[in-house]
Scaffold this motif. Structure first.
Motif, PDB file in Angstrom:
ATOM      1  N   SER A   1      22.909  36.150  30.076  1.00 22.86           N
ATOM      2  CA  SER A   1      23.889  35.142  29.645  1.00 22.86           C
ATOM      3  C   SER A   1      24.534  34.457  30.843  1.00 22.86           C
ATOM      4  CB  SER A   1      24.960  35.794  28.762  1.00 22.86           C
ATOM      5  OG  SER A   1      25.799  36.648  29.519  1.00 22.86           O
ATOM      6  N   ILE A   2      24.662  35.168  31.974  1.00 21.94           N
ATOM      7  CA  ILE A   2      25.236  34.547  33.181  1.00 21.94           C
ATOM      8  C   ILE A   2      24.339  33.417  33.669  1.00 21.94           C
ATOM      9  CG2 ILE A   2      25.873  34.949  35.585  1.00 21.94           C
ATOM     10  CD1 ILE A   2      26.631  37.801  34.822  1.00 21.94           C
ATOM     11  N   SER A   3      23.010  33.659  33.661  1.00 18.63           N
ATOM     12  CA  SER A   3      22.085  32.604  34.091  1.00 18.63           C
ATOM     13  C   SER A   3      22.136  31.417  33.135  1.00 18.63           C
ATOM     14  CB  SER A   3      20.662  33.152  34.191  1.00 18.63           C
ATOM     15  OG  SER A   3      20.150  33.471  32.911  1.00 18.63           O
ATOM     16  N   LEU A   4      22.361  31.682  31.839  1.00 16.54           N
ATOM     17  CA  LEU A   4      22.481  30.592  30.876  1.00 16.54           C
ATOM     18  C   LEU A   4      23.718  29.742  31.180  1.00 16.54           C
ATOM     19  CD1 LEU A   4      21.590  32.395  27.502  1.00 16.54           C
ATOM     20  CD2 LEU A   4      20.152  30.835  28.829  1.00 16.54           C
TER      21      LEU A   4
ATOM     22  N   LYS B   1      27.333  31.709  24.851  1.00 16.30           N
ATOM     23  CA  LYS B   1      28.443  32.153  23.996  1.00 16.30           C
ATOM     24  C   LYS B   1      27.937  33.043  22.862  1.00 16.30           C
ATOM     25  CE  LYS B   1      32.117  30.386  20.992  1.00 16.30           C
ATOM     26  NZ  LYS B   1      32.763  29.163  20.447  1.00 16.30           N
ATOM     27  N   LYS B   2      26.858  32.625  22.228  1.00 19.27           N
ATOM     28  CA  LYS B   2      26.288  33.403  21.124  1.00 19.27           C
ATOM     29  C   LYS B   2      25.840  34.780  21.604  1.00 19.27           C
ATOM     30  CE  LYS B   2      22.596  33.334  17.675  1.00 19.27           C
ATOM     31  NZ  LYS B   2      21.428  32.596  17.141  1.00 19.27           N
ATOM     32  N   LEU B   3      25.215  34.819  22.774  1.00 19.04           N
ATOM     33  CA  LEU B   3      24.703  36.087  23.319  1.00 19.04           C
ATOM     34  C   LEU B   3      25.853  37.032  23.676  1.00 19.04           C
ATOM     35  CD1 LEU B   3      21.936  37.296  23.879  1.00 19.04           C
ATOM     36  CD2 LEU B   3      22.087  36.426  26.217  1.00 19.04           C
ATOM     37  N   VAL B   4      26.904  36.488  24.280  1.00 21.17           N
ATOM     38  CA  VAL B   4      28.053  37.326  24.672  1.00 21.17           C
ATOM     39  C   VAL B   4      28.761  37.884  23.445  1.00 21.17           C
ATOM     40  CG1 VAL B   4      30.294  37.332  25.818  1.00 21.17           C
ATOM     41  CG2 VAL B   4      28.372  36.146  26.862  1.00 21.17           C
ATOM     42  N   LEU B   5      28.939  37.057  22.423  1.00 17.96           N
ATOM     43  CA  LEU B   5      29.619  37.517  21.207  1.00 17.96           C
ATOM     44  C   LEU B   5      28.822  38.611  20.499  1.00 17.96           C
ATOM     45  CD1 LEU B   5      30.955  34.145  19.727  1.00 17.96           C
ATOM     46  CD2 LEU B   5      32.267  35.966  20.820  1.00 17.96           C
TER      47      LEU B   5
ATOM     48  N   ILE C   1      32.442  38.057  31.643  1.00 14.82           N
ATOM     49  CA  ILE C   1      31.528  36.922  31.424  1.00 14.82           C
ATOM     50  C   ILE C   1      32.184  35.879  30.524  1.00 14.82           C
ATOM     51  CG2 ILE C   1      29.280  36.256  30.465  1.00 14.82           C
ATOM     52  CD1 ILE C   1      28.271  39.030  31.307  1.00 14.82           C
ATOM     53  N   TRP C   2      33.019  36.325  29.587  1.00 16.04           N
ATOM     54  CA  TRP C   2      33.718  35.374  28.715  1.00 16.04           C
ATOM     55  C   TRP C   2      34.666  34.488  29.531  1.00 16.04           C
ATOM     56  CZ3 TRP C   2      32.759  33.834  23.986  1.00 16.04           C
ATOM     57  CH2 TRP C   2      33.731  33.097  23.296  1.00 16.04           C
ATOM     58  N   LEU C   3      35.333  35.073  30.534  1.00 10.42           N
ATOM     59  CA  LEU C   3      36.199  34.282  31.419  1.00 10.42           C
ATOM     60  C   LEU C   3      35.376  33.271  32.212  1.00 10.42           C
ATOM     61  CD1 LEU C   3      38.604  37.075  32.765  1.00 10.42           C
ATOM     62  CD2 LEU C   3      39.131  35.275  31.102  1.00 10.42           C
ATOM     63  N   LYS C   4      34.194  33.705  32.646  1.00  5.45           N
ATOM     64  CA  LYS C   4      33.303  32.783  33.368  1.00  5.45           C
ATOM     65  C   LYS C   4      32.845  31.655  32.453  1.00  5.45           C
ATOM     66  CE  LYS C   4      29.121  32.761  36.210  1.00  5.45           C
ATOM     67  NZ  LYS C   4      29.788  32.327  37.469  1.00  5.45           N
ATOM     68  N   LEU C   5      32.600  31.987  31.197  1.00 10.38           N
ATOM     69  CA  LEU C   5      32.194  30.970  30.220  1.00 10.38           C
ATOM     70  C   LEU C   5      33.324  29.969  29.974  1.00 10.38           C
ATOM     71  CD1 LEU C   5      30.034  30.012  28.195  1.00 10.38           C
ATOM     72  CD2 LEU C   5      31.002  31.602  26.530  1.00 10.38           C
TER      73      LEU C   5
END
Length: 226
Positions: free
Chosen positions: A165-168, A178-182, A206-210
């Protein structure tokens, strides 16, 4: 309550196992003469005997059933086990080989995952500035996910998906990230109840990074509109 007993015959020796219901276990084991052994005869292998004695020492219900069986046979009747010759020893070599292979595979997977995490982390750190590095980090995460699937560990699988998800995020695919993190966050909440908070904290980071990526995207849109 009177003690009951059964005899075990080895190739060159017999042993008498005495069982007391009060203690609910073998209270005495003593060698006896083969000529003194009488009663019912039943064949059993050394492996079976080992398992029977192990279950006898561990399980109360099994001990009670053995005691009641011997009691029904009456105190004058001896349950007589004839031990077949040992064939290959008591060690389960087939299971040992399987356990060794499974353990070794897990060790190698963990070792490879560590190397890939280090390499992926390096590319991911550069992914904010270079898109090619973000793509490379994503491919490494995909390979990690394949390895994690072989291990069958849901925690490792979840963390590999979060790496991806970070690479996305770095490639601007914010909705997919977002979908992957949730999805992994739902798993992380359950895992947190067991005392493991690593995946849970990763999701928050990762949510903060998003959120930061979303804010940058909004700023870019405002600059373009102006």
């Amino acid at each position: 309550m009177k003690t009951v007993s059964f005899n075990v015959k080895l190739p060159d020796q017999c042993y008498k196992f005495s069982i007391s219901k009060h203690h609910n276990k073998c209270t005495n084991i003593e060698p006896i003469e083969i000529k003194d052994v009488t009663g019912i005869t039943k064949s059993i292998t050394p492996n079976q005997l080992v398992y029977v004695m192990k279950e006898f020492n561990l399980l109360n219900r099994f001990r009670r059933r053995i005691f009641n069986l011997l009691k029904e046979l009456s105190s004058t009747t001896v349950l007589f086990y004839v031990i077949e010759p040992i064939n290959g020893g008591l060690i389960d070599y087939a299971w040992c080989r399987r356990a060794f292979r499974i353990t070794w595979e897990k060790v190698e997977i963990e070792n490879l995952m560590s190397w890939l995490s280090t390499l992926g982390g390096a590319f991911s750190a550069l992914g904010d500035s270079f898109e090619k590095c973000a793509e490379k980090a994503g491919r490494i995460s995909e390979y990690q996910l394949k390895l994690a699937s072989k291990s069958g560990d849901p925690s490792i699988i979840a963390r590999c998906k979060l790496y991806y998800s970070i690479s996305l995020i770095q490639k601007g695919r914010l909705k997919a990230a977002k979908k992957l993190v949730l999805e992994q966050y739902e798993f992380a909440k359950e895992e947190r109840l067991t005392g493991d908070e690593r995946t849970y904290k990763m999701c928050h980071g990762i949510w903060l990074k998003l959120q930061y990526a979303h804010s940058l995207k909004r700023l870019q849109r405002q600059k373009i509109s102006q």
